[in-house]
Design a protein around this motif. Sequence first.
Motif, PDB file in Angstrom:
ATOM      1  N   ALA A 101       0.837  -1.206   0.000  1.00  0.00           N
ATOM      2  CA  ALA A 101       0.000   0.000   0.000  1.00  0.00           C
ATOM      3  C   ALA A 101       0.873   1.259   0.000  1.00  0.00           C
ATOM      4  CB  ALA A 101      -0.921  -0.013   1.217  1.00  0.00           C
ATOM      5  N   GLU A 102       1.948   1.228   0.791  1.00  0.00           N
ATOM      6  CA  GLU A 102       2.850   2.395   0.819  1.00  0.00           C
ATOM      7  C   GLU A 102       3.476   2.624  -0.554  1.00  0.00           C
ATOM      8  OE1 GLU A 102       5.737   2.034   3.999  1.00  0.00           O
ATOM      9  OE2 GLU A 102       4.121   2.059   5.474  1.00  0.00           O
ATOM     10  N   GLN A 103       3.850   1.525  -1.195  1.00  0.00           N
ATOM     11  CA  GLN A 103       4.464   1.645  -2.519  1.00  0.00           C
ATOM     12  C   GLN A 103       3.458   2.217  -3.528  1.00  0.00           C
ATOM     13  OE1 GLN A 103       5.699  -2.438  -2.790  1.00  0.00           O
ATOM     14  NE2 GLN A 103       7.656  -2.052  -1.767  1.00  0.00           N
ATOM     15  N   ILE A 104       2.216   1.779  -3.401  1.00  0.00           N
ATOM     16  CA  ILE A 104       1.181   2.275  -4.315  1.00  0.00           C
ATOM     17  C   ILE A 104       0.939   3.768  -4.047  1.00  0.00           C
ATOM     18  CG2 ILE A 104      -1.288   2.124  -4.920  1.00  0.00           C
ATOM     19  CD1 ILE A 104      -1.034  -0.953  -4.204  1.00  0.00           C
ATOM     20  N   ALA A 105       0.808   4.116  -2.783  1.00  0.00           N
ATOM     21  CA  ALA A 105       0.535   5.518  -2.429  1.00  0.00           C
ATOM     22  C   ALA A 105       1.653   6.431  -2.926  1.00  0.00           C
ATOM     23  CB  ALA A 105       0.381   5.643  -0.919  1.00  0.00           C
ATOM     24  N   ALA A 106       2.883   5.921  -2.833  1.00  0.00           N
ATOM     25  CA  ALA A 106       4.014   6.757  -3.241  1.00  0.00           C
ATOM     26  C   ALA A 106       4.141   6.850  -4.761  1.00  0.00           C
ATOM     27  CB  ALA A 106       5.303   6.174  -2.655  1.00  0.00           C
ATOM     28  N   SER A 107       3.503   5.939  -5.497  1.00  0.00           N
ATOM     29  CA  SER A 107       3.756   5.867  -6.937  1.00  0.00           C
ATOM     30  C   SER A 107       2.590   6.289  -7.815  1.00  0.00           C
ATOM     31  CB  SER A 107       4.122   4.433  -7.340  1.00  0.00           C
ATOM     32  OG  SER A 107       5.031   3.870  -6.439  1.00  0.00           O
ATOM     33  N   ALA A 108       1.356   6.055  -7.358  1.00  0.00           N
ATOM     34  CA  ALA A 108       0.203   6.302  -8.244  1.00  0.00           C
ATOM     35  C   ALA A 108       0.113   7.799  -8.575  1.00  0.00           C
ATOM     36  CB  ALA A 108      -1.079   5.820  -7.572  1.00  0.00           C
ATOM     37  N   GLU A 109       0.066   8.081  -9.862  1.00  0.00           N
ATOM     38  CA  GLU A 109      -0.018   9.485 -10.274  1.00  0.00           C
ATOM     39  C   GLU A 109      -1.412   9.838 -10.755  1.00  0.00           C
ATOM     40  OE1 GLU A 109       3.125  10.435 -12.990  1.00  0.00           O
ATOM     41  OE2 GLU A 109       4.654  10.147 -11.431  1.00  0.00           O
ATOM     42  N   SER A 110      -2.233   8.798 -10.983  1.00  0.00           N
ATOM     43  CA  SER A 110      -3.618   9.071 -11.376  1.00  0.00           C
ATOM     44  C   SER A 110      -4.528   8.162 -10.561  1.00  0.00           C
ATOM     45  CB  SER A 110      -3.795   8.838 -12.873  1.00  0.00           C
ATOM     46  OG  SER A 110      -3.181   7.638 -13.239  1.00  0.00           O
ATOM     47  N   GLY A 111      -5.800   8.502 -10.528  1.00  0.00           N
ATOM     48  CA  GLY A 111      -6.756   7.723  -9.746  1.00  0.00           C
ATOM     49  C   GLY A 111      -6.776   6.265 -10.197  1.00  0.00           C
ATOM     50  N   CYS A 112      -6.990   5.369  -9.276  1.00  0.00           N
ATOM     51  CA  CYS A 112      -7.033   3.938  -9.628  1.00  0.00           C
ATOM     52  C   CYS A 112      -7.849   3.176  -8.590  1.00  0.00           C
ATOM     53  CB  CYS A 112      -5.622   3.370  -9.716  1.00  0.00           C
ATOM     54  SG  CYS A 112      -4.724   3.443  -8.174  1.00  0.00           S
ATOM     55  N   THR A 113      -8.100   1.917  -8.889  1.00  0.00           N
ATOM     56  CA  THR A 113      -8.795   1.069  -7.922  1.00  0.00           C
ATOM     57  C   THR A 113      -7.820   0.011  -7.427  1.00  0.00           C
ATOM     58  OG1 THR A 113     -10.839   1.390  -9.141  1.00  0.00           O
ATOM     59  CG2 THR A 113     -10.799  -0.437  -7.574  1.00  0.00           C
ATOM     60  N   VAL A 114      -7.642  -0.037  -6.118  1.00  0.00           N
ATOM     61  CA  VAL A 114      -6.809  -1.084  -5.526  1.00  0.00           C
ATOM     62  C   VAL A 114      -7.741  -2.222  -5.119  1.00  0.00           C
ATOM     63  CG1 VAL A 114      -5.431  -1.668  -3.488  1.00  0.00           C
ATOM     64  CG2 VAL A 114      -4.938   0.419  -4.772  1.00  0.00           C
ATOM     65  N   VAL A 115      -7.441  -3.414  -5.610  1.00  0.00           N
ATOM     66  CA  VAL A 115      -8.313  -4.558  -5.352  1.00  0.00           C
ATOM     67  C   VAL A 115      -7.594  -5.533  -4.424  1.00  0.00           C
ATOM     68  CG1 VAL A 115      -9.628  -6.438  -6.399  1.00  0.00           C
ATOM     69  CG2 VAL A 115      -9.311  -4.298  -7.658  1.00  0.00           C
ATOM     70  N   MET A 116      -8.197  -5.801  -3.287  1.00  0.00           N
ATOM     71  CA  MET A 116      -7.576  -6.684  -2.307  1.00  0.00           C
ATOM     72  C   MET A 116      -7.906  -8.142  -2.624  1.00  0.00           C
ATOM     73  SD  MET A 116      -5.649  -6.950   0.240  1.00  0.00           S
ATOM     74  CE  MET A 116      -5.539  -5.238   0.701  1.00  0.00           C
ATOM     75  N   LYS A 117      -6.883  -8.865  -3.102  1.00  0.00           N
ATOM     76  CA  LYS A 117      -7.053 -10.307  -3.378  1.00  0.00           C
ATOM     77  C   LYS A 117      -6.591 -11.124  -2.168  1.00  0.00           C
ATOM     78  CE  LYS A 117      -8.446 -12.040  -7.335  1.00  0.00           C
ATOM     79  NZ  LYS A 117      -9.768 -12.545  -7.036  1.00  0.00           N
ATOM     80  N   SER A 118      -5.634 -10.563  -1.414  1.00  0.00           N
ATOM     81  CA  SER A 118      -5.147 -11.284  -0.240  1.00  0.00           C
ATOM     82  C   SER A 118      -6.304 -11.481   0.731  1.00  0.00           C
ATOM     83  CB  SER A 118      -4.052 -10.483   0.460  1.00  0.00           C
ATOM     84  OG  SER A 118      -2.967 -10.258  -0.398  1.00  0.00           O
ATOM     85  N   THR A 119      -6.199 -12.536   1.535  1.00  0.00           N
ATOM     86  CA  THR A 119      -7.211 -12.762   2.573  1.00  0.00           C
ATOM     87  C   THR A 119      -6.866 -11.864   3.754  1.00  0.00           C
ATOM     88  OG1 THR A 119      -7.397 -15.036   1.812  1.00  0.00           O
ATOM     89  CG2 THR A 119      -8.271 -14.551   4.017  1.00  0.00           C
ATOM     90  N   VAL A 120      -7.742 -10.911   4.029  1.00  0.00           N
ATOM     91  CA  VAL A 120      -7.446  -9.942   5.102  1.00  0.00           C
ATOM     92  C   VAL A 120      -8.622  -9.838   6.061  1.00  0.00           C
ATOM     93  CG1 VAL A 120      -5.796  -8.551   3.796  1.00  0.00           C
ATOM     94  CG2 VAL A 120      -8.242  -8.046   3.608  1.00  0.00           C
ATOM     95  N   PRO A 121      -8.335  -9.537   7.325  1.00  0.00           N
ATOM     96  CA  PRO A 121      -9.409  -9.432   8.321  1.00  0.00           C
ATOM     97  C   PRO A 121     -10.413  -8.332   7.968  1.00  0.00           C
ATOM     98  CG  PRO A 121      -7.267  -9.503   9.373  1.00  0.00           C
ATOM     99  CD  PRO A 121      -7.002  -9.370   7.918  1.00  0.00           C
ATOM    100  N   MET A 122     -11.627  -8.539   8.456  1.00  0.00           N
ATOM    101  CA  MET A 122     -12.699  -7.600   8.197  1.00  0.00           C
ATOM    102  C   MET A 122     -12.313  -6.197   8.658  1.00  0.00           C
ATOM    103  SD  MET A 122     -13.617 -10.729   8.240  1.00  0.00           S
ATOM    104  CE  MET A 122     -13.849 -11.343   9.896  1.00  0.00           C
ATOM    105  N   GLY A 123     -12.503  -5.249   7.770  1.00  0.00           N
ATOM    106  CA  GLY A 123     -12.181  -3.853   8.109  1.00  0.00           C
ATOM    107  C   GLY A 123     -10.889  -3.377   7.457  1.00  0.00           C
ATOM    108  N   THR A 124     -10.093  -4.312   6.915  1.00  0.00           N
ATOM    109  CA  THR A 124      -8.791  -3.924   6.340  1.00  0.00           C
ATOM    110  C   THR A 124      -8.966  -3.007   5.119  1.00  0.00           C
ATOM    111  OG1 THR A 124      -7.870  -6.030   7.078  1.00  0.00           O
ATOM    112  CG2 THR A 124      -6.605  -4.815   5.438  1.00  0.00           C
TER     113      THR A 124
END
Length: 440
Positions: A101-124
């Motif tokens: 996420a930090e890498q994405i935040a530091a790099s994205a120059e235009s709007g995008c959709t981040v899609v969580m494929k990893s299994t993550v706890p509710m609320g992540t």
Amino acid sequence: MDISVAGTGYVGLVTGVCLASRGHKVTCVETDRQKLAALRAGEPPIFEPGLRALMAESAANLTFTDDYAGAYKNAEVIFISVGTPERGDGYANLKYVYDAAEQIAASAESGCTVVMKSTVPMGTCEKLEKFFACHAGENVRIDVASNPEFLSQGTAVRDFLNEQRLVFGVRSASAEKVLRAVYAGFTKPVIVTDPQTAEMIKYASNNFLALKISFINEIANICELVGADVDTVSYGMGLDKRIGEKFLRAGIGYGGSCFPKDTLALHWLAKYHDYELKTVKAAIEVNENQRIRLIKKLRKYHKSVEGLRVAVLGLTFKPGTDDLREAPSVMNINILLEEGAAVTVWDPVAVPRVKAMFGDQVGYADTIERAVEGTDACLVLTEWEEIKNFDLKKFKHLMKTPLILDGRNCFDLRAAAEAGITYDSIGRKRVTPAPDGSCA
Ligand SMILES: NC(=O)c1ccc[n+]([C@@H]2O[C@H](COP(=O)([O-])OP(=O)(O)OC[C@H]3O[C@@H](n4cnc5c(N)ncnc54)[C@H](O)[C@@H]3O)[C@@H](O)[C@H]2O)c1
């Protein structure tokens, strides 16, 4: 669409390759240099049936890189598919998710959709959306959607391309539109819900399957006590459509990178909310015991394991994969070594990974015959076809004492009796040679 994928493990690589095969331009980001070198040479670093061929077919749409800034700069969609291993206290370790996420935040120059494929706890996903709102560049809007993955290792490519359902956990119509465009051409039921519910669908599914396995394993253990046959019990139960036949095979318990950590994570999460998830707790406990079931059986035949020569057939947590994460073999080999046994292993795909783990502490055989030759006992831990098709009579001729402890019920009891071996499996009658040495 221009899609980037963070992490090229079992989920990320399969996601990237399958989406590339559907015409998307996919950039896969991998931080592990060895994996990256293999991928760039056209070699999948994991064993997964059909993956290599599809990767070669889709090469024109696939790029592999560690240049995350270049990959995320103008991507329309970024999948996060990094590992979420157990943290040590049961909860999911989200370090890799936040690194990405930090890498994405530091790099994205235009709007995008981040899609969580990893299994993550509710609320992540919700937390990540807030994270991006604070840390992404000015005027860069990053939506976060949950799109849990349900593939199984060993059939991952087939599963991804023919998913039984797609789950979109979204908080905006635009995020849903993006996900529908990513999966255009996939003809499966789509469940559109909020991210928390999507995250829970994944945890609840894995926990239910783990429960089902632990349940049938307990039934198997009782079958042994009362003289019933668990395979027939499973068959009889599975014909009931309300129950279903899947995940109803008794054995030495579940392993792999998902069920063990996902049961612990849900249990932890419930406790955090001051709720005790008793069913899941029981499934975890049953599994812990089941994993050493064969060692307990071995001790019935030999008072001490010290000095015994033991063959271990099948090392991966299931057939069709080279994954050893939480594989019962690792725990069983460790116990055997600690107790002074000499261990020889055989597996059709996992030996390089096992060598990295055990080095010269164990012997490596390139055939089942060589693995079992001169041994006092043989443990079967994975139901590979090569093992299921092995001629049982060879055990009698090759082993010093033909004692087969089968944690996956690979063999027919009658065939075991005809082979004149001692055959002890899970939830079924024990077979012993007739006292006069003839075949029982
Ligand atoms: N393996 C399965 O069968 C399966 C099925 C469904 C869901 N899941 C879930 O999917 C997730 C991934 O599982 P997996 O088995 O593919 O994991 P994995 O460990 O095989 O792969 C993760 C990959 O991510 C890479 N990585 C780590 N940080 C990175 C970063 N910042 N940027 C780029 N790459 C990075 C690692 O080097 C590794 O190659 C987990 O949350 C898991 O629970 C797994």
